[in-house]
Motif scaffolding. Structure first.
Motif, mmCIF file in Angstrom:
data_model
loop_
_atom_site.group_PDB
_atom_site.id
_atom_site.type_symbol
_atom_site.label_atom_id
_atom_site.label_comp_id
_atom_site.label_asym_id
_atom_site.label_seq_id
_atom_site.Cartn_x
_atom_site.Cartn_y
_atom_site.Cartn_z
ATOM 1 N N LEU A 189 -8.252 5.226 -28.594
ATOM 2 C CA LEU A 189 -7.082 4.514 -29.104
ATOM 3 C C LEU A 189 -6.239 4.012 -27.936
ATOM 4 O O LEU A 189 -5.951 4.762 -26.996
ATOM 5 N N VAL A 190 -5.842 2.738 -28.016
ATOM 6 C CA VAL A 190 -4.977 2.148 -26.996
ATOM 7 C C VAL A 190 -3.669 1.750 -27.684
ATOM 8 O O VAL A 190 -3.567 0.674 -28.276
ATOM 9 N N PRO A 191 -2.656 2.644 -27.637
ATOM 10 C CA PRO A 191 -1.392 2.307 -28.298
ATOM 11 C C PRO A 191 -0.635 1.238 -27.513
ATOM 12 O O PRO A 191 -0.720 1.202 -26.282
ATOM 13 N N LEU A 192 0.094 0.386 -28.206
ATOM 14 C CA LEU A 192 0.902 -0.652 -27.563
ATOM 15 C C LEU A 192 0.047 -1.451 -26.569
ATOM 16 O O LEU A 192 0.376 -1.594 -25.398
ATOM 17 N N CYS A 193 -1.074 -2.003 -27.083
ATOM 18 C CA CYS A 193 -2.111 -2.527 -26.186
ATOM 19 C C CYS A 193 -1.821 -3.902 -25.621
ATOM 20 O O CYS A 193 -2.483 -4.320 -24.667
ATOM 21 N N GLY A 194 -0.844 -4.634 -26.176
ATOM 22 C CA GLY A 194 -0.616 -5.991 -25.686
ATOM 23 C C GLY A 194 -1.899 -6.799 -25.800
ATOM 24 O O GLY A 194 -2.631 -6.704 -26.795
ATOM 25 N N LYS A 195 -2.184 -7.592 -24.756
ATOM 26 C CA LYS A 195 -3.461 -8.327 -24.715
ATOM 27 C C LYS A 195 -4.221 -7.909 -23.458
ATOM 28 O O LYS A 195 -4.886 -8.717 -22.804
ATOM 29 N N ALA A 196 -4.101 -6.598 -23.148
ATOM 30 C CA ALA A 196 -4.648 -6.091 -21.884
ATOM 31 C C ALA A 196 -6.168 -6.267 -21.798
ATOM 32 O O ALA A 196 -6.889 -6.008 -22.763
ATOM 33 N N GLN A 197 -6.627 -6.652 -20.617
ATOM 34 C CA GLN A 197 -8.068 -6.761 -20.364
ATOM 35 C C GLN A 197 -8.743 -5.391 -20.399
ATOM 36 O O GLN A 197 -9.959 -5.275 -20.496
ATOM 37 N N ASP A 198 -7.921 -4.338 -20.333
ATOM 38 C CA ASP A 198 -8.440 -2.971 -20.442
ATOM 39 C C ASP A 198 -9.224 -2.782 -21.737
ATOM 40 O O ASP A 198 -10.176 -2.004 -21.785
ATOM 41 N N LEU A 199 -8.817 -3.491 -22.791
ATOM 42 C CA LEU A 199 -9.484 -3.355 -24.092
ATOM 43 C C LEU A 199 -10.945 -3.779 -23.967
ATOM 44 O O LEU A 199 -11.854 -3.075 -24.393
ATOM 45 N N ARG A 200 -11.157 -4.920 -23.340
ATOM 46 C CA ARG A 200 -12.519 -5.423 -23.170
ATOM 47 C C ARG A 200 -13.305 -4.513 -22.226
ATOM 48 O O ARG A 200 -14.469 -4.197 -22.459
ATOM 49 N N TRP A 201 -12.622 -4.093 -21.154
ATOM 50 C CA TRP A 201 -13.297 -3.250 -20.162
ATOM 51 C C TRP A 201 -13.775 -1.945 -20.819
ATOM 52 O O TRP A 201 -14.917 -1.511 -20.607
ATOM 53 N N LEU A 202 -12.940 -1.336 -21.629
ATOM 54 C CA LEU A 202 -13.318 -0.086 -22.308
ATOM 55 C C LEU A 202 -14.485 -0.329 -23.271
ATOM 56 O O LEU A 202 -15.414 0.475 -23.347
ATOM 57 N N ALA A 203 -14.449 -1.458 -23.981
ATOM 58 C CA ALA A 203 -15.563 -1.779 -24.893
ATOM 59 C C ALA A 203 -16.852 -1.939 -24.094
ATOM 60 O O ALA A 203 -17.930 -1.511 -24.534
ATOM 61 N N GLU A 204 -16.747 -2.513 -22.894
ATOM 62 C CA GLU A 204 -17.944 -2.700 -22.052
ATOM 63 C C GLU A 204 -18.497 -1.368 -21.537
ATOM 64 O O GLU A 204 -19.630 -1.297 -21.096
ATOM 65 N N GLN A 205 -17.679 -0.321 -21.572
ATOM 66 C CA GLN A 205 -18.165 1.019 -21.167
ATOM 67 C C GLN A 205 -18.874 1.703 -22.342
ATOM 68 O O GLN A 205 -19.221 2.877 -22.273
ATOM 69 N N PRO A 220 -8.573 -5.777 -15.579
ATOM 70 C CA PRO A 220 -8.553 -4.358 -15.937
ATOM 71 C C PRO A 220 -7.694 -3.566 -14.956
ATOM 72 O O PRO A 220 -7.668 -3.859 -13.759
ATOM 73 N N ASN A 221 -6.992 -2.575 -15.481
ATOM 74 C CA ASN A 221 -6.108 -1.766 -14.643
ATOM 75 C C ASN A 221 -6.924 -1.039 -13.569
ATOM 76 O O ASN A 221 -7.968 -0.446 -13.872
ATOM 77 N N SER A 222 -6.434 -1.044 -12.337
ATOM 78 C CA SER A 222 -7.245 -0.489 -11.248
ATOM 79 C C SER A 222 -7.375 1.037 -11.343
ATOM 80 O O SER A 222 -8.408 1.599 -10.988
ATOM 81 N N LEU A 223 -6.352 1.723 -11.860
ATOM 82 C CA LEU A 223 -6.456 3.188 -12.004
ATOM 83 C C LEU A 223 -7.481 3.541 -13.090
ATOM 84 O O LEU A 223 -8.229 4.510 -12.969
ATOM 85 N N LEU A 224 -7.510 2.728 -14.130
ATOM 86 C CA LEU A 224 -8.502 2.929 -15.197
ATOM 87 C C LEU A 224 -9.908 2.770 -14.616
ATOM 88 O O LEU A 224 -10.770 3.635 -14.788
ATOM 89 N N GLU A 225 -10.114 1.671 -13.884
ATOM 90 C CA GLU A 225 -11.443 1.405 -13.316
ATOM 91 C C GLU A 225 -11.863 2.498 -12.335
ATOM 92 O O GLU A 225 -13.014 2.899 -12.293
ATOM 93 N N GLN A 226 -10.872 2.970 -11.560
ATOM 94 C CA GLN A 226 -11.163 3.958 -10.521
ATOM 95 C C GLN A 226 -11.549 5.315 -11.108
ATOM 96 O O GLN A 226 -12.403 5.994 -10.596
ATOM 97 N N HIS A 227 -10.842 5.731 -12.160
ATOM 98 C CA HIS A 227 -10.959 7.126 -12.605
ATOM 99 C C HIS A 227 -11.789 7.339 -13.862
ATOM 100 O O HIS A 227 -12.258 8.444 -14.095
ATOM 101 N N TRP A 228 -11.938 6.319 -14.695
ATOM 102 C CA TRP A 228 -12.516 6.552 -16.022
ATOM 103 C C TRP A 228 -13.890 7.225 -15.956
ATOM 104 O O TRP A 228 -14.175 8.180 -16.676
ATOM 105 N N SER A 229 -14.749 6.714 -15.029
ATOM 106 C CA SER A 229 -16.132 7.219 -15.011
ATOM 107 C C SER A 229 -16.202 8.688 -14.594
ATOM 108 O O SER A 229 -17.191 9.359 -14.828
ATOM 109 N N THR A 230 -15.149 9.200 -13.954
ATOM 110 C CA THR A 230 -15.171 10.600 -13.499
ATOM 111 C C THR A 230 -14.733 11.554 -14.624
ATOM 112 O O THR A 230 -14.771 12.768 -14.441
#
Ligand SMILES: C[S@@+](CC[C@H](N)C(=O)[O-])C[C@H]1O[C@@H](n2cnc3c(N)ncnc32)[C@H](O)[C@@H]1O
Length: 214
Positions: free
Chosen positions: A42-58, A22-32
């Motif tokens: 929506l995650v445009p141009l998402c590739g296969k980023a682990q961010d997708l799973r991380w966001l679902a886990e939130q 997961p992207n470190s800036l996403l992890e750092q700031h999302w909860s705030t």
């Protein structure tokens, strides 16, 4: 940047943009940011980023759009999830684990009528496009998503003359031109990136996280 450029990148495995965690800036700031659980992101141009799973886990409903079928299939295989598949307008849709990925062109987004999407997470999407496409992309997002209220955006800045994109350099004044009429814009972070996209001798390279809010 035509579509074949990206399909070739995936085909050749030239995916230096993929972080594998997961992207470190996403992890750092999302909860705030106070995005309510259950919101559709929506995650445009998402590739296969682990961010997708991380966001679902939130606890979010995660909707990704990606051109390359290889990327989408790799994403689900890497999670060990077997997706359901169907057709949605011009897209092939894959669904599993709270993540819905649409395989196709982001510029066909209006066909999906995603009226429930209030938040966009954009990492390496805006900066994947050259200037004229950035204008079309930002305008299209705002038009296609009538409930869009918040946008978490990660950009890079470097002297464009020293390297050809993608990733392209996008500075604050451009973000204000693209989104400033509709959104308040706050810079959450601004630093040298933890990792470089390529071995380069750029005079400078900075990464910023932005929170855009109506
Ligand atoms: C720089 S990568 C970023 C991927 C992802 N956001 C990440 O952080 O790993 C850009 C992605 O956008 C996809 N892409 C490029 N043009 C597209 C388009 N018009 N519609 C949908 N996806 C596109 C590419 O296949 C590529 O996977």
């Amino acid at each position: 940047m035509d579509k074949q450029f990206w399909l070739d990148k995936w085909h050749k495995g030239e995916i230096g943009f993929h972080e594998g965690q997961p992207n470190s800036l996403l992890e750092q700031h999302w909860s705030t940011l106070g995005v309510a659980a259950g919101s559709a992101v929506l995650v445009p141009l998402c590739g296969k980023a682990q961010d997708l799973r991380w966001l679902a886990e939130q606890g979010l409903r995660v909707i990704g759009i990606e051109l390359a079928q290889t990327a989408i299939e790799a994403f689900f295989a890497e999670q060990g999830w077997v997706p359901e598949r169907d057709e949605q307008g011009p897209y092939q849709r894959y669904r599993a684990g709270g993540v819905e990925l649409y395989c196709g062109d982001i510029f066909d987004l209006p066909a999906l009528a995603l009226d429930e999407v209030g938040v966009v997470y954009d990492r390496a999407a805006l900066i994947a496009f050259p200037p004229e496409l950035r204008r079309s992309y930002a305008a299209m997002l705002q038009e296609a998503l009538p409930e869009l209220k918040q946008l978490f955006l990660i950009t890079l800045e470097y002297p464009q003359a020293e390297m050809s994109g993608p990733p392209f350099s996008v500075a604050e004044d451009e973000i204000r031109t693209l989104y400033g009429a509709q959104f308040g814009i706050e810079q959450l972070a601004h630093a040298e990136p933890e990792r470089r996209f390529r071995q380069t001798t750029l005079s400078y390279l900075t990464e910023s996280a932005w929170w855009l809010k109506k």
